[in-house]
Write a protein that holds these residues in place. Sequence first.
Motif, PDB file in Angstrom:
ATOM      1  N   VAL A  63       2.945  50.600 123.526  1.00  0.00           N
ATOM      2  CA  VAL A  63       2.798  49.764 124.717  1.00  0.00           C
ATOM      3  C   VAL A  63       4.041  49.918 125.584  1.00  0.00           C
ATOM      4  N   ASN A  64       3.862  50.338 126.810  1.00  0.00           N
ATOM      5  CA  ASN A  64       4.978  50.434 127.749  1.00  0.00           C
ATOM      6  C   ASN A  64       5.157  49.088 128.440  1.00  0.00           C
ATOM      7  N   VAL A  65       6.290  48.466 128.194  1.00  0.00           N
ATOM      8  CA  VAL A  65       6.554  47.131 128.733  1.00  0.00           C
ATOM      9  C   VAL A  65       7.492  47.248 129.935  1.00  0.00           C
ATOM     10  N   VAL A  66       7.099  46.666 131.053  1.00  0.00           N
ATOM     11  CA  VAL A  66       7.935  46.634 132.249  1.00  0.00           C
ATOM     12  C   VAL A  66       8.509  45.227 132.358  1.00  0.00           C
ATOM     13  N   ALA A  67       9.779  45.087 132.008  1.00  0.00           N
ATOM     14  CA  ALA A  67      10.435  43.776 132.054  1.00  0.00           C
ATOM     15  C   ALA A  67      11.815  43.959 132.673  1.00  0.00           C
ATOM     16  N   PRO A  68      12.330  42.945 133.343  1.00  0.00           N
ATOM     17  CA  PRO A  68      13.684  43.038 133.912  1.00  0.00           C
ATOM     18  C   PRO A  68      14.700  43.350 132.822  1.00  0.00           C
ATOM     19  N   ARG A  69      15.531  44.351 133.057  1.00  0.00           N
ATOM     20  CA  ARG A  69      16.505  44.756 132.055  1.00  0.00           C
ATOM     21  C   ARG A  69      17.525  43.637 131.827  1.00  0.00           C
ATOM     22  N   GLY A  70      17.721  43.296 130.542  1.00  0.00           N
ATOM     23  CA  GLY A  70      18.682  42.260 130.195  1.00  0.00           C
ATOM     24  C   GLY A  70      18.138  40.850 130.326  1.00  0.00           C
ATOM     25  N   ASP A  71      16.857  40.692 130.663  1.00  0.00           N
ATOM     26  CA  ASP A  71      16.252  39.372 130.807  1.00  0.00           C
ATOM     27  C   ASP A  71      15.817  38.887 129.423  1.00  0.00           C
ATOM     28  N   SER A  72      16.675  38.122 128.772  1.00  0.00           N
ATOM     29  CA  SER A  72      16.406  37.685 127.405  1.00  0.00           C
ATOM     30  C   SER A  72      15.197  36.757 127.326  1.00  0.00           C
ATOM     31  N   LYS A  73      14.972  35.963 128.371  1.00  0.00           N
ATOM     32  CA  LYS A  73      13.824  35.054 128.364  1.00  0.00           C
ATOM     33  C   LYS A  73      12.517  35.831 128.388  1.00  0.00           C
ATOM     34  N   ILE A  75      12.079  38.856 127.315  1.00  0.00           N
ATOM     35  CA  ILE A  75      11.952  39.512 126.008  1.00  0.00           C
ATOM     36  C   ILE A  75      11.403  38.529 124.977  1.00  0.00           C
ATOM     37  N   GLN A  76      11.918  37.309 124.974  1.00  0.00           N
ATOM     38  CA  GLN A  76      11.452  36.298 124.022  1.00  0.00           C
ATOM     39  C   GLN A  76       9.985  35.956 124.247  1.00  0.00           C
ATOM     40  N   ILE A  77       9.576  35.836 125.508  1.00  0.00           N
ATOM     41  CA  ILE A  77       8.169  35.529 125.821  1.00  0.00           C
ATOM     42  C   ILE A  77       7.256  36.654 125.337  1.00  0.00           C
ATOM     43  N   ILE A  78       7.663  37.886 125.605  1.00  0.00           N
ATOM     44  CA  ILE A  78       6.864  39.039 125.183  1.00  0.00           C
ATOM     45  C   ILE A  78       6.727  39.071 123.663  1.00  0.00           C
ATOM     46  N   MET A  79       7.849  38.891 122.959  1.00  0.00           N
ATOM     47  CA  MET A  79       7.812  38.967 121.504  1.00  0.00           C
ATOM     48  C   MET A  79       7.057  37.792 120.885  1.00  0.00           C
ATOM     49  N   THR A  80       7.097  36.644 121.532  1.00  0.00           N
ATOM     50  CA  THR A  80       6.317  35.496 121.041  1.00  0.00           C
ATOM     51  C   THR A  80       4.828  35.803 121.092  1.00  0.00           C
ATOM     52  N   GLU A  81       4.384  36.384 122.195  1.00  0.00           N
ATOM     53  CA  GLU A  81       2.969  36.741 122.326  1.00  0.00           C
ATOM     54  C   GLU A  81       2.595  37.858 121.366  1.00  0.00           C
ATOM     55  N   VAL A  82       3.488  38.820 121.182  1.00  0.00           N
ATOM     56  CA  VAL A  82       3.232  39.913 120.237  1.00  0.00           C
ATOM     57  C   VAL A  82       3.107  39.374 118.816  1.00  0.00           C
ATOM     58  N   VAL A 100       6.184  45.772 114.022  1.00  0.00           N
ATOM     59  CA  VAL A 100       6.513  45.843 115.451  1.00  0.00           C
ATOM     60  C   VAL A 100       7.864  46.521 115.599  1.00  0.00           C
ATOM     61  N   ILE A 101       7.907  47.596 116.351  1.00  0.00           N
ATOM     62  CA  ILE A 101       9.153  48.334 116.572  1.00  0.00           C
ATOM     63  C   ILE A 101       9.298  48.628 118.062  1.00  0.00           C
ATOM     64  N   GLY A 102      10.450  49.156 118.436  1.00  0.00           N
ATOM     65  CA  GLY A 102      10.673  49.531 119.827  1.00  0.00           C
ATOM     66  C   GLY A 102      11.850  48.808 120.443  1.00  0.00           C
ATOM     67  N   ASP A 103      12.137  49.128 121.690  1.00  0.00           N
ATOM     68  CA  ASP A 103      13.298  48.572 122.391  1.00  0.00           C
ATOM     69  C   ASP A 103      13.196  47.061 122.567  1.00  0.00           C
ATOM     70  N   VAL A 104      12.005  46.575 122.909  1.00  0.00           N
ATOM     71  CA  VAL A 104      11.836  45.136 123.125  1.00  0.00           C
ATOM     72  C   VAL A 104      12.057  44.377 121.815  1.00  0.00           C
ATOM     73  N   ALA A 105      11.459  44.877 120.741  1.00  0.00           N
ATOM     74  CA  ALA A 105      11.633  44.243 119.428  1.00  0.00           C
ATOM     75  C   ALA A 105      13.093  44.292 118.990  1.00  0.00           C
ATOM     76  N   LEU A 106      13.774  45.405 119.282  1.00  0.00           N
ATOM     77  CA  LEU A 106      15.179  45.545 118.911  1.00  0.00           C
ATOM     78  C   LEU A 106      16.055  44.561 119.684  1.00  0.00           C
ATOM     79  N   ASP A 107      15.814  44.445 120.989  1.00  0.00           N
ATOM     80  CA  ASP A 107      16.578  43.490 121.798  1.00  0.00           C
ATOM     81  C   ASP A 107      16.370  42.065 121.307  1.00  0.00           C
ATOM     82  N   ASN A 108      15.129  41.739 120.978  1.00  0.00           N
ATOM     83  CA  ASN A 108      14.827  40.398 120.487  1.00  0.00           C
ATOM     84  C   ASN A 108      15.470  40.149 119.121  1.00  0.00           C
TER      85      ASN A 108
END
Length: 199
Positions: A63-73, A75-82, A100-108
């Motif tokens: 899944v290619n996720v388009v989210a503001p870089r460094g936006d922790s909120k 990232i948290q919303i995305i990972m909560t839904e995932v 679940v792997i990837g940049d978003v999961a790693l940041d979270n």
Amino acid sequence: VNSLVNFQHISSEGDELVISNLISDENAFDKTGIAQIKANAFAEPDLMGQILSTDGRTTAIAVNVVAPRGDSKAIQIIMTEVDKLKQVIERNHPDLSFHVIGDVALDNAFGDAFAQDLQYLFPLFILAILAMCYLFFRSAALAFLIVGMMVIIVVSTMGAASYLDIELTTGTSGVPVILITIALADFIHLLTGTRKAVA
């Protein structure tokens, strides 16, 4: 989203090229169709070792996720839904395992780890510094002075960052530890030099 379901399979029928999804409602629910899906998937070099493992036991949904870089909120919303979706799928398919792997999961994960460290390890870190300063200077007053100054530095820095709307992200989560390390080295150097000068 890239997965086995929407992978474009190319086949030929006579002189015509037919492009269709690798898995469809017509071929996914009978043994002959499943066998054909496996044969087609293993014959696709773009799938093997990327979306599908070489033994056919593991597949990926990219899944290619388009989210503001460094936006922790975000990232948290995305990972909560995932995580919610993952729990639903695991309940419906208990015989399968999901990861679940990837940049978003790693940041979270970095954010979660920092929050946990701040809650449990940070107090132990402060106590260890307090004990070390006491053993080094043989003075409880100096030990508490050093730790107190470090806490003031960290609190004032993080407070100023919050006032300036600087979010605490994966990249800036190490700032408190860096500040404590630099402050501790400076205070010990300053107090050591002062005690030598006085002596």
